[in-house]
Scaffold this motif. Structure first.
Motif, PDB file in Angstrom:
ATOM      1  N   GLU A   1     -39.494 -22.160  33.917  1.00 19.28           N
ATOM      2  CA  GLU A   1     -40.176 -22.829  32.801  1.00 19.28           C
ATOM      3  C   GLU A   1     -39.271 -22.852  31.574  1.00 19.28           C
ATOM      4  OE1 GLU A   1     -42.729 -20.414  30.814  1.00 19.28           O
ATOM      5  OE2 GLU A   1     -43.065 -21.925  29.272  1.00 19.28           O
ATOM      6  N   GLU A   2     -38.569 -21.714  31.364  1.00 17.78           N
ATOM      7  CA  GLU A   2     -37.684 -21.642  30.204  1.00 17.78           C
ATOM      8  C   GLU A   2     -36.535 -22.615  30.345  1.00 17.78           C
ATOM      9  OE1 GLU A   2     -36.837 -17.537  30.306  1.00 17.78           O
ATOM     10  OE2 GLU A   2     -38.360 -17.022  28.826  1.00 17.78           O
TER      11      GLU A   2
ATOM     12  N   LEU B   1     -25.949 -14.563  24.683  1.00 14.49           N
ATOM     13  CA  LEU B   1     -26.387 -15.959  24.776  1.00 14.49           C
ATOM     14  C   LEU B   1     -27.794 -16.035  25.330  1.00 14.49           C
ATOM     15  CD1 LEU B   1     -23.358 -18.006  26.090  1.00 14.49           C
ATOM     16  CD2 LEU B   1     -24.768 -18.543  24.143  1.00 14.49           C
ATOM     17  N   GLN B   2     -28.015 -15.228  26.363  1.00 16.36           N
ATOM     18  CA  GLN B   2     -29.332 -15.232  26.980  1.00 16.36           C
ATOM     19  C   GLN B   2     -30.388 -14.792  25.991  1.00 16.36           C
ATOM     20  OE1 GLN B   2     -29.214 -12.584  30.285  1.00 16.36           O
ATOM     21  NE2 GLN B   2     -31.337 -12.041  29.864  1.00 16.36           N
TER      22      GLN B   2
ATOM     23  N   LEU C   1     -36.500 -19.818  22.227  1.00 11.73           N
ATOM     24  CA  LEU C   1     -37.668 -20.314  22.945  1.00 11.73           C
ATOM     25  C   LEU C   1     -38.938 -19.662  22.418  1.00 11.73           C
ATOM     26  CD1 LEU C   1     -36.246 -20.482  26.539  1.00 11.73           C
ATOM     27  CD2 LEU C   1     -37.025 -22.371  25.160  1.00 11.73           C
TER      28      LEU C   1
ATOM     29  N   GLU D   1     -31.227 -15.325  34.640  1.00 14.79           N
ATOM     30  CA  GLU D   1     -32.143 -14.549  33.823  1.00 14.79           C
ATOM     31  C   GLU D   1     -33.277 -15.372  33.247  1.00 14.79           C
ATOM     32  OE1 GLU D   1     -30.313 -11.167  34.750  1.00 14.79           O
ATOM     33  OE2 GLU D   1     -32.081 -11.359  33.495  1.00 14.79           O
ATOM     34  N   LEU D   2     -33.067 -16.661  33.108  1.00 17.21           N
ATOM     35  CA  LEU D   2     -34.125 -17.471  32.515  1.00 17.21           C
ATOM     36  C   LEU D   2     -35.061 -17.980  33.596  1.00 17.21           C
ATOM     37  CD1 LEU D   2     -32.192 -19.645  29.915  1.00 17.21           C
ATOM     38  CD2 LEU D   2     -33.597 -17.690  29.481  1.00 17.21           C
TER      39      LEU D   2
ATOM     40  N   MET E   1     -25.321 -25.816  33.716  1.00 16.54           N
ATOM     41  CA  MET E   1     -24.691 -25.109  32.601  1.00 16.54           C
ATOM     42  C   MET E   1     -25.444 -23.838  32.258  1.00 16.54           C
ATOM     43  SD  MET E   1     -23.463 -27.781  29.805  1.00 16.54           S
ATOM     44  CE  MET E   1     -22.669 -26.514  28.872  1.00 16.54           C
ATOM     45  N   LEU E   2     -26.774 -23.955  32.199  1.00 16.28           N
ATOM     46  CA  LEU E   2     -27.567 -22.784  31.862  1.00 16.28           C
ATOM     47  C   LEU E   2     -27.402 -21.685  32.897  1.00 16.28           C
ATOM     48  CD1 LEU E   2     -30.927 -24.143  30.515  1.00 16.28           C
ATOM     49  CD2 LEU E   2     -29.360 -22.601  29.399  1.00 16.28           C
TER      50      LEU E   2
ATOM     51  N   LYS F   1     -33.518 -16.975  24.573  1.00 16.04           N
ATOM     52  CA  LYS F   1     -34.895 -16.495  24.708  1.00 16.04           C
ATOM     53  C   LYS F   1     -35.570 -16.417  23.345  1.00 16.04           C
ATOM     54  CE  LYS F   1     -35.527 -14.294  28.994  1.00 16.04           C
ATOM     55  NZ  LYS F   1     -35.069 -13.370  29.917  1.00 16.04           N
TER      56      LYS F   1
ATOM     57  N   HIS G   1     -22.535 -13.106  27.730  1.00 17.08           N
ATOM     58  CA  HIS G   1     -23.613 -13.644  28.574  1.00 17.08           C
ATOM     59  C   HIS G   1     -24.966 -13.136  28.095  1.00 17.08           C
ATOM     60  CE1 HIS G   1     -21.604 -15.844  31.705  1.00 17.08           C
ATOM     61  NE2 HIS G   1     -20.763 -14.873  31.959  1.00 17.08           N
TER      62      HIS G   1
ATOM     63  N   LYS H   1     -24.837 -21.176  34.718  1.00 20.20           N
ATOM     64  CA  LYS H   1     -23.525 -20.533  34.557  1.00 20.20           C
ATOM     65  C   LYS H   1     -23.494 -19.627  33.341  1.00 20.20           C
ATOM     66  CE  LYS H   1     -20.545 -23.942  36.749  1.00 20.20           C
ATOM     67  NZ  LYS H   1     -20.084 -23.216  37.940  1.00 20.20           N
ATOM     68  N   LEU H   2     -24.194 -20.026  32.267  1.00 20.26           N
ATOM     69  CA  LEU H   2     -24.105 -19.261  31.029  1.00 20.26           C
ATOM     70  C   LEU H   2     -24.928 -17.980  31.096  1.00 20.26           C
ATOM     71  CD1 LEU H   2     -24.273 -21.949  28.233  1.00 20.26           C
ATOM     72  CD2 LEU H   2     -22.406 -20.425  28.714  1.00 20.26           C
ATOM     73  N   THR H   3     -26.105 -18.042  31.714  1.00 17.99           N
ATOM     74  CA  THR H   3     -26.975 -16.882  31.625  1.00 17.99           C
ATOM     75  C   THR H   3     -27.295 -16.263  32.970  1.00 17.99           C
ATOM     76  OG1 THR H   3     -28.930 -18.244  31.806  1.00 17.99           O
ATOM     77  CG2 THR H   3     -28.107 -17.838  29.603  1.00 17.99           C
TER      78      THR H   3
ATOM     79  N   ARG I   1     -42.224 -21.425  20.933  1.00 19.22           N
ATOM     80  CA  ARG I   1     -43.593 -21.159  21.379  1.00 19.22           C
ATOM     81  C   ARG I   1     -44.459 -20.739  20.208  1.00 19.22           C
ATOM     82  NH1 ARG I   1     -41.500 -17.714  25.617  1.00 19.22           N
ATOM     83  NH2 ARG I   1     -40.810 -19.048  27.293  1.00 19.22           N
TER      84      ARG I   1
END
Lengths: 716, 187
Positions: free
Chosen positions: B143-144, A313-314, A321, B139-140, B131-132, A318, A310, B134-136, A325
């Motif tokens: 905007e992300e 992936l996060q 992204l 945390e995001l 999905m996002l 990031k 997890h 569930k995956l993260t 940017r």
């Protein structure tokens, strides 16, 4: 797609549009989509089924699409439930299919399973397979790639050692035991002065115990005239009956072989990684989709590993992204900003160069000092520690430079405003350059020592034979020292820096220590360390045939040290290293080290005159001359052919031919790329066309139906 | 080879071997797993006529599925009766599709159904957001999340309707190098 009851739904434009349209399933493209074989797509583990005709679900089609073709194929490839498959299997159509087409499914499956078990058995023979698997489970794929790289180097060094052993060391062992006739290499006294052939160990007056320790660590004294170094291999020919074994030729060829072997093996591994990373970078359209739809590994069963996945992936999302940017920011830069940034970058690169020159100068001075002190210490034995330090002074300075410069580069690059991924790569490239250049400078300073003399003392032998009666052995000793020192440093850092840090952080509850935290395993720096070690090994093997064996043992030990340190002292990184392109990157860095390692060897073999007092090349002016001497012994015709191949008349057309082929391949690649882009555009366009046509058709048919019902109502 | 097992008849085993990618041994092993989930409900000998179904909650306790963020949707997709219960056939089908011998187009077909959270036969923006999440986790930032959704649509949507149809999805999967190795459960 399974056809459910068509349900009307509103599309984005608000038009009335059947989301699941029976028309869609009548299209020839859909039919060929489900008819397409799975062979060649995805993993190559897939068995190559006969053209499989997918059986469209009977129950759902009974509503009125009997005109659809109903083709039958392997049951297990149908996207329906098992009850459905059982029903199909019991149907008469399937029975007739079974009669006409031989179902190779079971055979294929058995064979696929068999191949799988064989592969599993073979892979269980892999060195450290379980260890690396554990590491991957606990720390992720980035760190795992480091350990597989380490394993690869162990294997490479072991194979090089076997090569040197069979070609050089084994014949020498045979000859020392006087099993066969040997002729020692003798240089005719008319060619060279007598003083060049003198090679004796300086006899120390007092033989103290600690001198043995110094000798062990620096390769001098009792180790100098052993199999370890070049100087020992003084035999020329081994003959037994009709069989002649030219040891000097074998020594030379073994060197060429191990360089070529390393080159091919590393390139082969790099190509596999390159294909992956090239596709990924080319098809930039895939990075996000790949991470989202294929990011979660369904095999994960451990809670810890799941948490790690997890967070990784996060982190990856990031980072991506941030890259986006950054790209946006770069695209938005004004001319003035660009100019300022470029100026700043040029200035900072000059600063980097200055730092490098300072390093090089320090290394040069220390090497000269150490060499002079080496000669002096042989005459009068000084204190133990001071002797050892003087011997290891170049290694110490190089290690200090390798330690300090990356930290400096990290500071500097923050001002240069690159994208994050490029920053990491650039720091690594600079650090690699520093490390490898340090070795080259060491060797250059040695070379200047060897070939410069105060007066005309160099004239008799071509090198400074007073200080260096056997200069190849001396270079071998320097490489040996570098290698031993590298091992000492790595183990001491693990033992005396990381372990106490962990103890302090765990048992001391003071806030700053908690914030400092346990060590994080930095993959790039560790990779640099082992690439540096491997370059030393490559350079040193020519001067010290046993060095690959020592390198194998060294990397073996390092694997366990790093693994234990990782498991006990380190915590999972909050910024995991991206393994996707790393395999290729590690090997590319290794590939930079290899030609760099060839440069000193080429110099020694082709430019500097070989030692006349030791080694297999005493008969020749320079070591390279063993090849022409051997060729001259070949039959006349073959002789001429080889000389012809080496002449300019052949080399220049050959070079032009290779350039042509390269040009053709580059043009081909460009053409393919253009075609791919065009096809992708076409695909998008056709998709849009299809949607439009289906919408129109449905609308028109609805209107027609309405009119016909209205007209029939009117009639009644 | 002669089998000493009495759980299935030979005919049943043959049927299952044709319908899935598993061998006899694996089918037996899977039945043992299914049986061990609820020994009092599932009989020792396989009875095709009886309507033995296990609730999805029980099956999601399996170690292979527990840590998977999508396990609920996966189980729903493979449970045929849509009443949150799974028979042995569904159980077997699920692991057959998720094994490594299944061809890509079949996996893509089911993956599409798994990732289509609102079951409208398209993977739309809201599906990607789910999905996002569930995956993260959370945390995001919003905007992300928006940025990621836009990128995904930009990369995958070929016909420009703002969501991924099955054709788009399948084309995208053929270009995703990791799909075959990640959409795979070892059992």
């Amino acid at each position: 797609m399974q056809l459910e009851k068509p349900s009307p739904s509103r599309s984005k434009t608000g038009g009335f549009f059947l989301s699941l349209n029976p028309l869609l399933h009548e299209l020839p493209s859909y039919q060929s989509l489900i008819r397409r074989t799975s062979a060649g797509k995805g993993s190559t583990k897939r068995r190559n089924t006969a053209p499989s005709y997918l059986f469209t679900s009977l129950t759902h089609r009974r509503t009125g699409s009997d005109e659809l073709e109903q083709n039958i194929g392997p049951l297990r490839e149908m996207p329906v439930s098992i009850e459905e498959k059982k029903r199909i299997r019991a149907s008469p159509d399937y029975q007739t299919y079974m009669l006409t087409k031989y179902d190779q499914g079971r055979l294929f499956r058995k064979r696929a399973r068999f191949i799988q078990t064989v592969k599993e058995r073979l892979s269980s023979l892999y060195l450290w397979k379980t260890d690396i698997h554990d590491i991957e489970g606990k720390f992720g794929t980035g760190i795992r790639s480091y350990f597989s790289f380490l394993r690869f180097l162990v294997l490479l060094n072991f194979v090089i050692f076997l090569l040197m052993f069979t070609l050089v060391i084994l014949p020498t062992i045979i000859s020392t035991h006087q099993v066969v006739n040997t002729t020692h290499a003798e240089v005719p006294s008319s060619v060279v002065a007598q003083e060049c052939t003198v090679y004796e160990q300086p006899k120390t007056k007092l033989v103290l115990f600690y001198s043995y320790v110094i000798n062990l660590f620096s390769g001098t004294g009792f180790l100098e005239q052993t199999y370890l170094f070049y100087g020992f291999y003084k035999f020329d020919y081994l003959s037994s009956g009709n069989f002649h074994y030219n040891l000097s030729l074998a020594y030379f060829m073994a060197t060429c072989f191990y360089i070529l072997l390393s080159l091919f093996w590393v390139v082969k591994r790099a190509v596999e990684g390159f294909k992956q990373s090239f596709i990924r970078s080319e098809d930039r359209f895939q990075s996000f989709c790949n991470k989202i739809f294929a990011g979660w590994d369904f095999c994960i069963t451990d809670q810890h590993a799941a948490k790690l996945k997890h967070s990784s992936l996060q982190y990856e999302l990031k980072t991506d992204l941030n890259e986006e940017r950054m790209k946006q920011k770069i695209a938005d830069r004004t001319k003035k900003e660009k100019f300022r940034i470029y100026l700043l970058r040029v200035f900072l690169n000059l600063v980097v160069l200055m730092i490098l020159f300072v390093c090089f100068y320090c290394i040069y001075e220390t090497t000269v000092f150490s060499q002079k002190a080496h000669k002096r210490s042989a005459d009068n034995v000084e204190g133990f520690t001071s002797d050892l330090i003087v011997e290891y002074l170049p290694s110490i300075v190089i290690t200090a430079a390798n330690f300090i410069t990356p930290r400096l580069f990290e500071r500097i690059i923050q001002f240069e405003d690159y994208s994050p991924a490029f920053e990491i790569k650039f720091i690594l490239i600079r650090s690699v350059f520093v490390r490898l250049a340090n070795i080259i400078v060491l060797l250059l300073s040695l070379w200047s020592q060897i070939t410069t003399c105060d007066d005309d003392a160099c004239k008799p032998c071509g090198y400074n034979n007073k200080l260096y009666p056997c200069w190849e052995t001396r270079i071998g000793q320097e490489m040996y020292k570098l290698m031993i020192f590298d091992l000492i440093i790595i183990s001491s850092v693990a033992l005396f820096v990381e372990f106490p840090r962990k103890l302090i952080v765990t048992y001391c509850t003071w806030a700053p220590f908690k914030w400092w935290g346990q060590q994080q395993f930095s993959v790039p720096q560790n990779v640099l360390e082992i690439v540096y070690g491997q370059t030393i090994c490559w350079i040193g093997t020519f001067y010290s045939p046993l060095l690959p064996g020592i390198a194998t043992i060294k990397y073996f030990i390092i694997f366990y040290i790093k693994k234990i340190s990782l498991m006990n002292n380190c915590r999972p990184s909050t910024r995991p290293f991206r393994a996707s392109s790393s395999n290729f990157f590690f090997l590319a860095v290794l590939l930079i080290g290899l030609p760099l390692a060839c440069v000193p060897i080429v110099f020694s073999v082709g430019v500097i005159k070989s030692s006349k007092s030791c080694g297999p090349f005493v008969k020749y002016n320079i070591s390279w001359h063993v090849i022409p001497a051997t060729i001259d012994r070949f039959p006349k015709g073959f002789n001429k052919l080889l000389y012809g191949l080496a002449s300019e008349a052949f080399a220049v057309p050959f070079f032009l031919f290779v350039c042509l082929i390269l040009f053709y391949l580059v043009a081909l690649a460009g053409a393919h790329k253009r075609v791919i882009d065009q096809l992708r555009e076409q695909l998008a366009m056709h998709g849009r066309d299809k949607q439009y046509l289906i919408k129109k058709l449905t609308r028109d048919s609805l209107i027609l139906k309405k009119r016909s019902t209205m007209s029939s109502i009117q009639e009644n | 080879m002669g089998s000493k097992q009495s759980i299935f008849t030979e005919e049943q085993l043959d049927e299952y071997q044709d319908c899935t990618v598993f061998t006899r041994k694996e089918i037996l092993r899977l039945y043992h797993r299914y049986h061990s989930l609820a020994p009092e409900i599932v009989p020792c000998h396989f009875n095709d006529c009886a309507d033995i179904k296990l609730p999805l909650e029980l099956i999601s306790e399996m170690p292979e599925l527990k840590e998977n963020p999508f396990h609920q949707k996966v189980l729903q997709v493979f449970s045929e009766d849509k009443q949150n219960k799974m028979s042995f056939n569904d159980f077997l089908n699920m692991f057959s599709i998720l094994s490594d011998l299944t061809p890509q187009h079949l996996k893509a077909h089911y993956a599409f159904k798994v990732y289509d959270f609102n079951s409208d036969n398209f993977i739309c923006q809201s599906d990607v957001e789910v999905m996002l999440a569930k995956l993260t986790g959370d945390e995001l930032s919003d905007e992300e999340v928006q940025l990621v959704c836009n990128k995904v649509m930009e990369e995958g949507d070929l016909d420009g309707d703002g969501k991924l149809s099955f054709t788009d999805f399948e084309y995208m999967i053929t270009r995703a190098p990791d799909f075959m190795s990640t959409f795979h459960i070892r059992i």
